[in-house]
Design a protein around this motif. Structure first.
Motif, PDB file in Angstrom:
ATOM      1  N   THR A   1      79.810 -36.206  66.262  1.00  0.00           N
ATOM      2  CA  THR A   1      79.981 -36.191  64.808  1.00  0.00           C
ATOM      3  C   THR A   1      79.380 -37.423  64.151  1.00  0.00           C
ATOM      4  OG1 THR A   1      82.173 -37.199  65.083  1.00  0.00           O
ATOM      5  CG2 THR A   1      82.069 -34.803  64.950  1.00  0.00           C
ATOM      6  N   SER A   2      79.259 -38.511  64.911  1.00  0.00           N
ATOM      7  CA  SER A   2      78.692 -39.729  64.326  1.00  0.00           C
ATOM      8  C   SER A   2      77.160 -39.697  64.299  1.00  0.00           C
ATOM      9  CB  SER A   2      79.158 -40.959  65.108  1.00  0.00           C
ATOM     10  OG  SER A   2      78.732 -40.886  66.452  1.00  0.00           O
ATOM     11  N   ARG A   3      76.564 -38.757  65.050  1.00  0.00           N
ATOM     12  CA  ARG A   3      75.100 -38.693  65.116  1.00  0.00           C
ATOM     13  C   ARG A   3      74.536 -37.450  64.448  1.00  0.00           C
ATOM     14  NH1 ARG A   3      73.302 -40.191  71.185  1.00  0.00           N
ATOM     15  NH2 ARG A   3      71.279 -40.255  70.123  1.00  0.00           N
ATOM     16  N   LEU A   4      75.390 -36.522  64.112  1.00  0.00           N
ATOM     17  CA  LEU A   4      74.937 -35.291  63.462  1.00  0.00           C
ATOM     18  C   LEU A   4      75.054 -35.394  61.951  1.00  0.00           C
ATOM     19  CD1 LEU A   4      76.381 -32.405  65.670  1.00  0.00           C
ATOM     20  CD2 LEU A   4      73.972 -32.923  65.280  1.00  0.00           C
ATOM     21  N   GLY A   5      74.096 -34.793  61.269  1.00  0.00           N
ATOM     22  CA  GLY A   5      74.167 -34.704  59.812  1.00  0.00           C
ATOM     23  C   GLY A   5      73.959 -36.011  59.093  1.00  0.00           C
ATOM     24  N   ASN A   6      73.172 -36.908  59.683  1.00  0.00           N
ATOM     25  CA  ASN A   6      72.944 -38.201  59.032  1.00  0.00           C
ATOM     26  C   ASN A   6      72.175 -38.027  57.724  1.00  0.00           C
ATOM     27  OD1 ASN A   6      74.170 -40.037  60.895  1.00  0.00           O
ATOM     28  ND2 ASN A   6      72.519 -39.560  62.321  1.00  0.00           N
ATOM     29  N   VAL A   7      72.790 -38.474  56.667  1.00  0.00           N
ATOM     30  CA  VAL A   7      72.185 -38.379  55.329  1.00  0.00           C
ATOM     31  C   VAL A   7      72.311 -39.738  54.651  1.00  0.00           C
ATOM     32  CG1 VAL A   7      72.375 -37.350  53.035  1.00  0.00           C
ATOM     33  CG2 VAL A   7      72.687 -35.931  55.070  1.00  0.00           C
ATOM     34  N   SER A   8      71.193 -40.190  54.087  1.00  0.00           N
ATOM     35  CA  SER A   8      71.202 -41.462  53.372  1.00  0.00           C
ATOM     36  C   SER A   8      71.194 -41.189  51.870  1.00  0.00           C
ATOM     37  CB  SER A   8      69.985 -42.318  53.745  1.00  0.00           C
ATOM     38  OG  SER A   8      70.049 -42.672  55.124  1.00  0.00           O
ATOM     39  N   VAL A   9      72.109 -41.851  51.155  1.00  0.00           N
ATOM     40  CA  VAL A   9      72.247 -41.636  49.708  1.00  0.00           C
ATOM     41  C   VAL A   9      72.166 -42.985  49.000  1.00  0.00           C
ATOM     42  CG1 VAL A   9      73.731 -40.765  47.884  1.00  0.00           C
ATOM     43  CG2 VAL A   9      73.698 -39.612  50.106  1.00  0.00           C
ATOM     44  N   GLU A  10      71.371 -43.029  47.927  1.00  0.00           N
ATOM     45  CA  GLU A  10      71.291 -44.255  47.133  1.00  0.00           C
ATOM     46  C   GLU A  10      72.397 -44.248  46.085  1.00  0.00           C
ATOM     47  OE1 GLU A  10      67.499 -44.963  45.437  1.00  0.00           O
ATOM     48  OE2 GLU A  10      66.561 -45.474  47.358  1.00  0.00           O
TER      49      GLU A  10
ATOM     50  N   ASP B   1      76.556 -53.326  38.658  1.00  0.00           N
ATOM     51  CA  ASP B   1      75.652 -54.359  38.145  1.00  0.00           C
ATOM     52  C   ASP B   1      74.212 -53.864  38.021  1.00  0.00           C
ATOM     53  OD1 ASP B   1      74.976 -54.096  40.761  1.00  0.00           O
ATOM     54  OD2 ASP B   1      75.356 -56.187  41.336  1.00  0.00           O
ATOM     55  N   GLY B   2      74.012 -52.561  38.244  1.00  0.00           N
ATOM     56  CA  GLY B   2      72.674 -51.983  38.084  1.00  0.00           C
ATOM     57  C   GLY B   2      71.842 -51.959  39.347  1.00  0.00           C
ATOM     58  N   THR B   3      72.326 -52.614  40.390  1.00  0.00           N
ATOM     59  CA  THR B   3      71.588 -52.588  41.657  1.00  0.00           C
ATOM     60  C   THR B   3      71.926 -51.307  42.415  1.00  0.00           C
ATOM     61  OG1 THR B   3      73.353 -53.778  42.815  1.00  0.00           O
ATOM     62  CG2 THR B   3      71.590 -55.091  41.786  1.00  0.00           C
ATOM     63  N   THR B   4      71.070 -50.984  43.373  1.00  0.00           N
ATOM     64  CA  THR B   4      71.306 -49.789  44.188  1.00  0.00           C
ATOM     65  C   THR B   4      71.412 -50.182  45.662  1.00  0.00           C
ATOM     66  OG1 THR B   4      68.926 -49.362  44.420  1.00  0.00           O
ATOM     67  CG2 THR B   4      70.076 -48.299  42.577  1.00  0.00           C
ATOM     68  N   GLU B   5      72.138 -49.396  46.381  1.00  0.00           N
ATOM     69  CA  GLU B   5      72.233 -49.600  47.821  1.00  0.00           C
ATOM     70  C   GLU B   5      72.214 -48.229  48.514  1.00  0.00           C
ATOM     71  OE1 GLU B   5      75.982 -50.914  49.402  1.00  0.00           O
ATOM     72  OE2 GLU B   5      76.998 -50.470  47.490  1.00  0.00           O
ATOM     73  N   THR B   6      71.743 -48.239  49.741  1.00  0.00           N
ATOM     74  CA  THR B   6      71.640 -46.998  50.513  1.00  0.00           C
ATOM     75  C   THR B   6      72.832 -46.895  51.448  1.00  0.00           C
ATOM     76  OG1 THR B   6      69.210 -47.070  50.435  1.00  0.00           O
ATOM     77  CG2 THR B   6      70.230 -45.662  52.109  1.00  0.00           C
ATOM     78  N   VAL B   7      73.520 -45.766  51.353  1.00  0.00           N
ATOM     79  CA  VAL B   7      74.684 -45.521  52.199  1.00  0.00           C
ATOM     80  C   VAL B   7      74.398 -44.304  53.068  1.00  0.00           C
ATOM     81  CG1 VAL B   7      77.148 -45.000  52.249  1.00  0.00           C
ATOM     82  CG2 VAL B   7      76.222 -46.489  50.459  1.00  0.00           C
TER      83      VAL B   7
END
Length: 277
Positions: A142-151, A156-162
């Motif tokens: 489950t930790s390796r399946l379906g990996n999706v990165s979302v900004e 404060d207006g900055t973005t990060e990728t999760v």
């Protein structure tokens, strides 16, 4: 006429020995089914046949290895098909939970319990699916399946990728108060990844099957060439046997005739030496 050395008998004996040897060789070839039973039968043919035998063994082993690979790929595809079924079930559960207004908290919690059970089952399948002591889908968890990165945009207006995975369906993306839109994206990504793996396996199986067909054709041709060199031609060898038997009988008759001539000489000598003759 001589009795010290009978040239006719010597020739006849030589012919008889050759006929007997040829008859014995034909009998051996007919009984064993092999034209080459020892190196002396055909030295160059023996060398060629040994090389062809080595090629036959090599091809047979390569075919066995390819068939074993197909069996392994089939077992791996079977395990991934189980994963596929669970992912589809998971997708249906998340879709059902998306109806926020029609479900109570208790129903959403019950659905979350189903999700947790499916996730546990996925991890179990990934850890326990084996073929001949080898793990089939060790990369399935489950930790390796379906990996999706979302900004995500911060205050404060900055973005990060999760990055998210199926494991987050028990956490931030749970069905009770989590982000179900992201949960659906994670499941879609897991299904796409699993399907791609199965597709690659299918391609590998087709390649192995094609290789097996080529090797089987090569094996048949090699075995045919080997058979031409070492196997007995029964029609030809039967004819040779009959011929050798006739030659043997003729040579034996020649020996008998030659010895009769010597006997006549001895009879004449008996007449000369015996004074009463």
């Amino acid at each position: 006429m001589r009795i010290g050395f009978n040239k006719s008998e010597a020739f006849a004996m030589h012919a008889l020995e050759r006929a007997v040897a040829r008859r014995a060789q034909s009998m051996e070839r007919l009984s064993t089914g092999l034209r080459i039973n020892r190196a002396a039968d055909d030295p160059s043919g023996l060398i060629a046949s040994e090389n062809l035998k080595a090629q036959v063994v090599t091809l047979e082993k390569r075919i066995q290895n390819a068939e074993r690979s197909i069996t392994y790929f089939g077992a791996r595809d079977g395990a991934l098909s189980v994963v596929s079924d669970m992912l589809i079930e998971l997708q249906g559960t998340v879709t059902m939970a998306a109806n926020r207004s029609g479900l109570s908290d208790g129903e959403r919690q019950a659905l979350q319990g189903d999700v947790d059970s499916i996730l546990d089952a996925l991890n179990f399948v990934g850890q326990t699916s084996q073929f001949n002591g080898q793990q089939l889908i060790s990369d399935v968890s489950t930790s390796r399946l379906g990996n999706v990165s979302v900004e995500i945009e911060n205050d404060d207006g900055t973005t990060e990728t999760v990055s998210y995975s199926l494991a987050d369906l028990s956490g931030e993306l749970n069905l009770v108060d989590g982000d179900l839109e992201k949960a659906q994206k994670v499941i879609d990504a897991a299904i796409a990844s699993n399907s791609a793996q199965r597709g690659r396996l299918g391609t590998q199986v087709r390649e192995e099957e094609s290789e097996i067909r080529l090797m089987q054709n090569e094996l048949i041709n090699t075995q045919d060439a080997l058979s031409t060199i070492i196997d007995t031609d029964y029609a030809k060898e039967t004819s040779e046997l009959v011929r050798a038997q006739v030659q043997e009988q003729a040579a034996l008759r020649m020996v008998q005739v030659s010895r009769q001539d010597a006997d006549k000489v001895l009879q004449l000598l008996d007449g000369v030496i015996d004074p009463n003759a």
